[in-house]
Scaffold this motif. Structure first.
Motif, PDB file in Angstrom:
ATOM      1  N   CYS A 240     -77.155-110.073  33.644  1.00 38.49           N
ATOM      2  CA  CYS A 240     -75.903-110.384  32.953  1.00 38.49           C
ATOM      3  C   CYS A 240     -75.607-111.858  33.203  1.00 38.49           C
ATOM      4  O   CYS A 240     -76.369-112.544  33.887  1.00 38.49           O
ATOM      5  N   THR A 242     -72.427-113.193  34.476  1.00 36.80           N
ATOM      6  CA  THR A 242     -71.658-113.413  35.697  1.00 36.80           C
ATOM      7  C   THR A 242     -70.870-112.169  36.064  1.00 36.80           C
ATOM      8  O   THR A 242     -70.703-111.264  35.231  1.00 36.80           O
ATOM      9  N   PHE A 244     -67.115-110.903  38.093  1.00 36.30           N
ATOM     10  CA  PHE A 244     -65.815-111.394  38.542  1.00 36.30           C
ATOM     11  C   PHE A 244     -64.943-110.218  38.930  1.00 36.30           C
ATOM     12  O   PHE A 244     -65.253-109.059  38.607  1.00 36.30           O
ATOM     13  N   CYS A 265     -66.052-106.595  37.341  1.00 40.09           N
ATOM     14  CA  CYS A 265     -66.673-106.549  36.012  1.00 40.09           C
ATOM     15  C   CYS A 265     -67.851-107.506  35.949  1.00 40.09           C
ATOM     16  O   CYS A 265     -67.945-108.463  36.725  1.00 40.09           O
ATOM     17  N   CYS A 266     -68.726-107.244  34.991  1.00 44.45           N
ATOM     18  CA  CYS A 266     -69.744-108.229  34.656  1.00 44.45           C
ATOM     19  C   CYS A 266     -69.637-108.551  33.176  1.00 44.45           C
ATOM     20  O   CYS A 266     -69.203-107.716  32.368  1.00 44.45           O
ATOM     21  N   LYS A 267     -69.991-109.761  32.852  1.00 45.86           N
ATOM     22  CA  LYS A 267     -69.929-110.231  31.473  1.00 45.86           C
ATOM     23  C   LYS A 267     -71.308-110.687  31.045  1.00 45.86           C
ATOM     24  O   LYS A 267     -72.003-111.381  31.784  1.00 45.86           O
ATOM     25  N   ARG A 269     -72.613-112.218  27.432  1.00 49.67           N
ATOM     26  CA  ARG A 269     -72.265-112.574  26.056  1.00 49.67           C
ATOM     27  C   ARG A 269     -73.368-112.211  25.062  1.00 49.67           C
ATOM     28  O   ARG A 269     -73.125-112.190  23.847  1.00 49.67           O
ATOM     29  N   LEU A 275     -68.703-106.642  28.100  1.00 53.12           N
ATOM     30  CA  LEU A 275     -67.967-106.473  29.352  1.00 53.12           C
ATOM     31  C   LEU A 275     -68.205-105.075  29.906  1.00 53.12           C
ATOM     32  O   LEU A 275     -67.997-104.081  29.208  1.00 53.12           O
ATOM     33  N   SER A 414     -58.676-107.776  32.885  1.00 50.47           N
ATOM     34  CA  SER A 414     -60.125-107.963  32.847  1.00 50.47           C
ATOM     35  C   SER A 414     -60.610-108.175  31.422  1.00 50.47           C
ATOM     36  O   SER A 414     -61.426-109.060  31.142  1.00 50.47           O
ATOM     37  N   GLY A 418     -61.862-111.665  30.301  1.00 47.56           N
ATOM     38  CA  GLY A 418     -63.314-111.625  30.121  1.00 47.56           C
ATOM     39  C   GLY A 418     -63.753-111.864  28.694  1.00 47.56           C
ATOM     40  O   GLY A 418     -64.801-112.470  28.447  1.00 47.56           O
ATOM     41  N   LEU A 419     -62.946-111.409  27.721  1.00 40.65           N
ATOM     42  CA  LEU A 419     -63.370-111.465  26.322  1.00 40.65           C
ATOM     43  C   LEU A 419     -62.455-112.301  25.446  1.00 40.65           C
ATOM     44  O   LEU A 419     -62.830-112.639  24.315  1.00 40.65           O
TER      45      LEU A 419
END
Length: 425
Positions: A240, A242, A244, A265-267, A269, A275, A414, A418-419
């Motif tokens: 992934c 990152t 946070f 969470c991980c993101k 893109r 997410l 989040s 995140g988004l």
């Protein structure tokens, strides 16, 4: 009547149609508007022009924080005619002897001892106890000058205790209603407006953009299915971008043993579901012990960054900047840990507004639960359960939300951070 020295914003045709209703005085006008229609810019223009023409205007908003941008814009529009201004006192005075005074609708005595030619109530649907504030404090300010009033907002459910809803639906109260959906603003790109129906849950679209009163009772706002794929949680993404964490410390009102929640969470893109909620926790802990708990959050982030093979590692924590949260932020900064305060624009929204802002991402399937987060059970206040699911999927719009919904707050933060864009929207 034109006034030199003021620079009024131009109005689109639907705003001009509404403005014509203000020619018959005194008037009581309620505007039921979709988001981005331009109601606040219309109200700011009206306030500026009335004040420049020597009229006294009272501006009433739900919070001072929401009044501040309007204060700045009216000051800018009327700059050539302003004789005195005070951001602290929230007042702008004009050479014409007119003025705009700002109040918060949270103050039940808003406007008392003043008199106005015009009262403007912006974002009126967000104000609790507005009927009493209107009848006992604001309306009497209009008696001396036989003043007028404009109340505007976006619907917020069907609620007989919400005065904005009553003003729109009960004609005996004496308000003239005008309805303006988002699509009535010709300045917005038609294709972007048309896409809104596909991007938002149906009831959210009806309320926020069609400006219709929606009955939310009994409706789960975030469905469990939307957080799964074919009814199943997902494995940790690998790799992934990152990871946070979002922390909400409810120990901010003197309740020493209230809840503190964290969501990890991980993101990514590059993914269709960018997410993923990896883990969560909720616990009762004394505020003074949170500083010893915080390092463990960063250790978990590092572990999750390794498990997900995060390309950019851990992005650190975002923490609600209130009382105990402020202490945690300072504690993290003093130790060189990556930490950010959640923007006050987000914390000021309230649970329902944050849920609405997060809803399009969840509705489009961009947010998923990991298997670990989905199957996790925690004992909190004597109840063993998946408190993340119970709070997020148990949330109902238009219903009194329990005080202890800290994981719901973490979840919406989040999604938005995140988004959303750089401000979380």
């Amino acid at each position: 009547m034109g006034v030199t020295g003021i620079d009024l914003v131009a109005l689109h045709p639907a705003q001009r149609d509404i403005l014509r209703e203000t020619t018959k005085k005194p008037f009581r006008l309620v505007l039921r508007c979709g988001r981005r229609f331009g109601k606040t810019s219309l109200l700011e223009r009206v306030a500026t022009k009335w004040a420049a023409n020597g009229k006294r205007v009272g501006w009433f908003g739900p919070q001072y924080r929401l009044n501040t941008p309007t204060y700045r814009r009216i000051l800018r529009m009327g700059s050539g005619q302003v004789s005195r201004k005070s951001k602290i006192d929230q007042i702008i005075e004009f050479r014409s002897q007119g003025s705009v005074e700002f109040w918060t609708l949270n103050d039940e005595d808003a406007g008392r001892s003043r008199y106005y030619d015009l009262a403007i109530l912006d974002e009126a649907s967000l104000a609790d106890g507005l009927r009493e504030t209107w009848e006992q404090a604001i309306s009497p300010t209009l008696l001396d000058k036989q003043g007028s009033a404009i109340m505007a907002g976006t619907p917020k459910g069907i609620d007989d205790e919400n005065y904005f809803y009553l003003a729109c639906s009960d004609k005996s109260l004496g308000w003239l209603e005008r309805h303006a959906p988002t699509a009535a603003n010709p300045m917005l790109a038609p294709e972007a407006v048309a896409k809104l129906q596909d991007e938002y849950p149906p009831l959210v679209y009806q309320q926020e953009f069609l400006a219709e009163f929606v009955d939310w009772r009994g409706s789960a706002f975030f469905s469990e299915d939307s957080l799964l794929i074919d009814g199943e949680p997902v494995d940790y993404p690998q790799p992934c971008d990152t990871v946070f964490a979002i922390i909400d410390t409810a120990v901010k009102d003197g309740l020493e043993h209230d809840g503190t929640a964290v969501i990890y969470c991980c993101k990514d893109r590059r993914s269709k579901s960018p997410l993923t909620v990896l883990d969560w926790d909720i616990l009762q802990i004394e505020g003074r012990l949170l500083e010893t708990w915080l390092p463990g959050v960063y250790q978990n982030l590092e572990r999750l960054a390794q498990q997900t093979r995060a390309r950019y590692g851990s992005a650190g924590c975002w923490i609600e900047d209130k009382v105990t949260g402020t202490v945690l932020i300072q504690h993290a900064q003093s130790r060189g840990l990556s930490v950010s305060a959640i923007d006050s624009k987000l914390t000021a929204l309230g649970k329902e507004a944050r849920a609405i802002s997060a809803s399009p991402y969840v509705y489009r399937g961009e947010v998923k639960l990991s298997r670990h987060a989905y199957e996790k059970m925690v004992n909190f206040r004597g109840r063993v359960a998946n408190h993340l699911l119970s709070q997020v999927c148990g949330f109902r719009m238009g219903v009194k939300t329990p005080h202890t919904m800290d994981l719901l707050d973490c979840f919406t933060y989040s999604v938005m951070l995140g988004l959303g864009n750089s401000e979380g929207f």
